[in-house]
Write a protein that holds these residues in place. Structure first.
Motif, PDB file in Angstrom:
ATOM      1  N   ILE A  90      66.206 -28.004 -26.810  1.00 61.69           N
ATOM      2  CA  ILE A  90      65.803 -29.096 -25.911  1.00 61.69           C
ATOM      3  C   ILE A  90      64.581 -29.780 -26.521  1.00 61.69           C
ATOM      4  CG2 ILE A  90      65.127 -29.712 -23.563  1.00 61.69           C
ATOM      5  CD1 ILE A  90      66.393 -27.104 -22.595  1.00 61.69           C
ATOM      6  N   THR A  91      64.768 -30.928 -27.131  1.00 66.36           N
ATOM      7  CA  THR A  91      63.692 -31.559 -27.895  1.00 66.36           C
ATOM      8  C   THR A  91      63.557 -33.044 -27.595  1.00 66.36           C
ATOM      9  OG1 THR A  91      62.869 -32.026 -30.130  1.00 66.36           O
ATOM     10  CG2 THR A  91      65.247 -31.971 -29.850  1.00 66.36           C
ATOM     11  N   ALA A  92      62.319 -33.514 -27.691  1.00 70.78           N
ATOM     12  CA  ALA A  92      62.020 -34.946 -27.555  1.00 70.78           C
ATOM     13  C   ALA A  92      61.454 -35.477 -28.868  1.00 70.78           C
ATOM     14  CB  ALA A  92      61.032 -35.189 -26.414  1.00 70.78           C
ATOM     15  N   ARG A  93      61.985 -34.972 -29.978  1.00 70.86           N
ATOM     16  CA  ARG A  93      61.515 -35.427 -31.296  1.00 70.86           C
ATOM     17  C   ARG A  93      61.671 -36.938 -31.419  1.00 70.86           C
ATOM     18  NH1 ARG A  93      63.052 -32.645 -37.015  1.00 70.86           N
ATOM     19  NH2 ARG A  93      61.434 -31.243 -36.238  1.00 70.86           N
ATOM     20  N   LYS A  94      60.824 -37.538 -32.221  1.00 73.98           N
ATOM     21  CA  LYS A  94      60.842 -38.996 -32.402  1.00 73.98           C
ATOM     22  C   LYS A  94      62.235 -39.484 -32.788  1.00 73.98           C
ATOM     23  CE  LYS A  94      56.099 -40.284 -33.638  1.00 73.98           C
ATOM     24  NZ  LYS A  94      55.978 -41.254 -32.546  1.00 73.98           N
ATOM     25  N   PHE A  95      62.622 -40.571 -32.154  1.00 75.35           N
ATOM     26  CA  PHE A  95      63.815 -41.352 -32.483  1.00 75.35           C
ATOM     27  C   PHE A  95      65.143 -40.701 -32.092  1.00 75.35           C
ATOM     28  CE2 PHE A  95      60.805 -42.160 -36.138  1.00 75.35           C
ATOM     29  CZ  PHE A  95      60.226 -43.283 -35.577  1.00 75.35           C
ATOM     30  N   VAL A  96      65.158 -39.437 -31.609  1.00 70.27           N
ATOM     31  CA  VAL A  96      66.443 -38.769 -31.390  1.00 70.27           C
ATOM     32  C   VAL A  96      67.259 -39.413 -30.269  1.00 70.27           C
ATOM     33  CG1 VAL A  96      65.814 -36.520 -32.337  1.00 70.27           C
ATOM     34  CG2 VAL A  96      65.353 -37.010 -29.922  1.00 70.27           C
ATOM     35  N   THR A  97      66.604 -40.157 -29.359  1.00 64.03           N
ATOM     36  CA  THR A  97      67.371 -40.799 -28.291  1.00 64.03           C
ATOM     37  C   THR A  97      67.671 -42.268 -28.587  1.00 64.03           C
ATOM     38  OG1 THR A  97      65.320 -41.276 -27.077  1.00 64.03           O
ATOM     39  CG2 THR A  97      66.496 -39.252 -26.499  1.00 64.03           C
ATOM     40  N   CYS A  98      67.348 -42.718 -29.793  1.00 66.47           N
ATOM     41  CA  CYS A  98      67.702 -44.095 -30.173  1.00 66.47           C
ATOM     42  C   CYS A  98      69.212 -44.177 -30.387  1.00 66.47           C
ATOM     43  CB  CYS A  98      66.985 -44.502 -31.459  1.00 66.47           C
ATOM     44  SG  CYS A  98      65.189 -44.614 -31.312  1.00 66.47           S
ATOM     45  N   ARG A  99      69.827 -45.179 -29.792  1.00 68.79           N
ATOM     46  CA  ARG A  99      71.281 -45.342 -29.930  1.00 68.79           C
ATOM     47  C   ARG A  99      71.580 -46.333 -31.056  1.00 68.79           C
ATOM     48  NH1 ARG A  99      74.066 -42.861 -25.889  1.00 68.79           N
ATOM     49  NH2 ARG A  99      72.849 -42.204 -24.087  1.00 68.79           N
ATOM     50  N   ASN A 100      71.081 -45.992 -32.234  1.00 63.21           N
ATOM     51  CA  ASN A 100      71.291 -46.826 -33.412  1.00 63.21           C
ATOM     52  C   ASN A 100      71.250 -45.929 -34.641  1.00 63.21           C
ATOM     53  OD1 ASN A 100      68.529 -46.270 -33.831  1.00 63.21           O
ATOM     54  ND2 ASN A 100      67.900 -48.167 -32.811  1.00 63.21           N
ATOM     55  N   ILE A 101      71.227 -46.525 -35.813  1.00 62.02           N
ATOM     56  CA  ILE A 101      71.278 -45.736 -37.046  1.00 62.02           C
ATOM     57  C   ILE A 101      70.045 -44.852 -37.199  1.00 62.02           C
ATOM     58  CG2 ILE A 101      70.207 -47.535 -38.479  1.00 62.02           C
ATOM     59  CD1 ILE A 101      72.219 -46.682 -40.694  1.00 62.02           C
ATOM     60  N   LEU A 102      68.899 -45.305 -36.660  1.00 63.55           N
ATOM     61  CA  LEU A 102      67.685 -44.495 -36.736  1.00 63.55           C
ATOM     62  C   LEU A 102      67.845 -43.206 -35.933  1.00 63.55           C
ATOM     63  CD1 LEU A 102      64.782 -44.234 -37.733  1.00 63.55           C
ATOM     64  CD2 LEU A 102      64.029 -45.529 -35.722  1.00 63.55           C
ATOM     65  N   GLY A 103      68.455 -43.311 -34.741  1.00 58.04           N
ATOM     66  CA  GLY A 103      68.699 -42.133 -33.931  1.00 58.04           C
ATOM     67  C   GLY A 103      69.679 -41.181 -34.607  1.00 58.04           C
ATOM     68  N   THR A 104      70.752 -41.742 -35.164  1.00 57.31           N
ATOM     69  CA  THR A 104      71.736 -40.920 -35.875  1.00 57.31           C
ATOM     70  C   THR A 104      71.086 -40.184 -37.039  1.00 57.31           C
ATOM     71  OG1 THR A 104      73.493 -42.489 -35.286  1.00 57.31           O
ATOM     72  CG2 THR A 104      73.938 -40.976 -37.119  1.00 57.31           C
ATOM     73  N   TYR A 105      70.206 -40.881 -37.747  1.00 55.66           N
ATOM     74  CA  TYR A 105      69.507 -40.295 -38.899  1.00 55.66           C
ATOM     75  C   TYR A 105      68.587 -39.160 -38.460  1.00 55.66           C
ATOM     76  CZ  TYR A 105      66.384 -40.125 -42.986  1.00 55.66           C
ATOM     77  OH  TYR A 105      65.642 -39.722 -44.068  1.00 55.66           O
TER      78      TYR A 105
END
Length: 456
Positions: A90-105
């Protein structure tokens, strides 16, 4: 032995984030940290937001891919898995909830890193960095987490205040935090010992055949008996037959039919408010007022790229629309038949625990179908939505649809999302239902800027 459900944070727990930032920040900023006990790089080195971003661009990929795990983290996690505990990341690491290529990365880098250390989790629950206390609590509640391993003070305190047992990894930035539900740990070997202590504290449960109780039978249970029953019921739901391939087909069909249904929507003007209130996680209940047959398309467009399950009356099952609904995983129900309602509710519960989102109209029917309904702001809510939320641990996201006729009868619409609602094991379903209805009425009544041009 009692098997626990364990939530595990990433940054500062699986690794020593503070140590990394001090070492790399000293090199990058060419000075010692001003506040080495701080959590963020900006506070630690007293730098500007721009310089913090530059630091992240240089060191974030290296941190995600190369920085070592804490000593014994991998071996303890492997051992806990072998002993049958259910581990969830269960993590809130940066960018993980972005629904774009940055989140996927970002998600890809993290999951690759955990596999590198042979750390296996039953699920990855990605939470918003901005709303991390709220989102981590929603994840813990849904998963019935027995203990959460955390380091961030505001998250740990939020969870502890909501009754979650927290093992807090000792760090300079949380040294002053105290709470009766918080236990400090200094390393992963101590984590293992504390988990065993929790196991020993919990009374051995007798292995008995689980029986599904009706509403009247559940009302006779004591609060503790009800809590134990609902916990077992959730386990019962996860053991029900579930066809993953068919579910994927339902999702594909839903997206295709939604695209077709959006064609008439090109002429409807839509504005979305409160979208930040929708957690990234799946397995949510969207509960909305119901005005006409296009409501589901409005809501689906406002939500974005999510597939939705829902209910439909058995009277339309053999119609063209009903056949399309069947192909997208809709559950049919005869609202005049108690057994049909029971089966339909359990089907939705199974969908939720398997991480499908569902859309429910708690009024039970379209308000505008009758003249009497059109005279009312909203119809009295049924109890099913709150009941499903309590049984599954899923959060309810209140949704309000506001429509206004303008020139040449063109309708302008606002879809507004409220704060997620959690239904506890001991909550009164009728009171929760009333609170949900009041929240949606409040969303309807609040000032809305009805759009002058199409937007979503």
């Amino acid at each position: 032995m009692r098997r626990l459900v364990i939530g595990i944070d990433a940054d500062g727990v699986l690794n020593n984030m503070s140590k990394f930032n001090i070492e790399c920040g000293t090199k990058f900023f060419k000075r010692e940290p001003i506040h080495p006990e701080a959590y963020s790089v900006k506070e630690m080195f007293g730098c500007s937001t721009f310089m913090e971003i530059l630091y992240g661009l240089v060191y974030f990929p290296r941190y995600c891919k190369e920085y070592e795990a804490r000593e014994n983290a991998d071996s303890v996690i492997q051992r806990l898995n072998q002993e049958g505990h259910a581990l969830h990341e269960i993590t809130a690491r940066k960018f993980v909830t972005c629904r774009n290529i940055l989140g996927t990365y970002s998600r890809g880098m993290f999951e690759t890193w955990t596999r590198k250390y042979n750390m296996h989790f039953k699920s990855y629950e990605y939470c918003s960095e901005k709303f991390s206390p709220r989102d981590k609590w929603l994840a813990c509640h849904k998963l019935s987490v027995d203990v959460m391993i955390e380091d961030k003070p505001e998250v740990a305190l939020y969870l502890a205040n909501h009754g979650v047992q927290v093992l807090l990894f000792d760090a300079p930035y949380n040294k002053d935090l105290k709470h009766e539900n918080i236990t400090r740990v200094s390393d992963w070997l101590e984590v293992y010992d504390k988990v065993n202590d929790l196991v020993n504290q919990m009374a051995e449960e007798k292995e008995e055949d689980f029986l599904v109780l009706n509403g009247e039978e559940r009302q006779k249970l004591t609060p503790l008996e009800l809590q134990n029953y609902l916990r077992k019921y959730k386990q019962y739901l996860t053991q029900q037959p579930y066809n993953v391939e068919l579910n994927q087909k339902f999702n594909s069909n839903f997206k295709f039919f939604r695209t077709l249904g959006m064609i008439p929507m090109l002429f409807k003007r839509i504005k979305v408010e409160g979208k930040e209130n929708i957690p990234y996680q799946s397995g949510l209940i969207f509960a909305s007022n119901h005005l006409d047959s296009y409501d589901q398309f409005l809501i689906s467009k406002a939500i974005g790229n999510r597939s939705l399950r829902g209910l439909a009356a058995t009277t339309i099952k053999d119609t063209f629309r009903g056949k399309l609904f069947q192909k997208s995983g809709v559950t049919f129900v005869d609202r005049t038949d108690a057994e049909s309602k029971k089966i339909a509710e359990e089907k939705l519960c199974v969908d939720l625990v398997n991480n499908n989102d569902i859309l429910i109209f708690p009024e039970g029917t379209r308000k505008n179908k009758t003249e009497e309904g059109r005279q009312q702001k909203i119809l009295k809510f049924k109890l099913g939505t709150a009941s499903i939320a309590q049984k599954t641990g899923s959060s309810i996201v209140p949704v309000a649809i506001v429509k206004e006729k303008r020139f040449l009868s063109m309708k302008k619409s606002v879809v507004c999302f409220g704060e997620p609602m959690v239904v506890g094991y001991s909550d009164d379903i009728e009171k929760v239902t009333d609170a949900l209805q009041e929240e949606i009425v409040t969303l309807i009544d609040q000032p809305h800027q009805l759009v002058k041009k199409r937007s979503s």
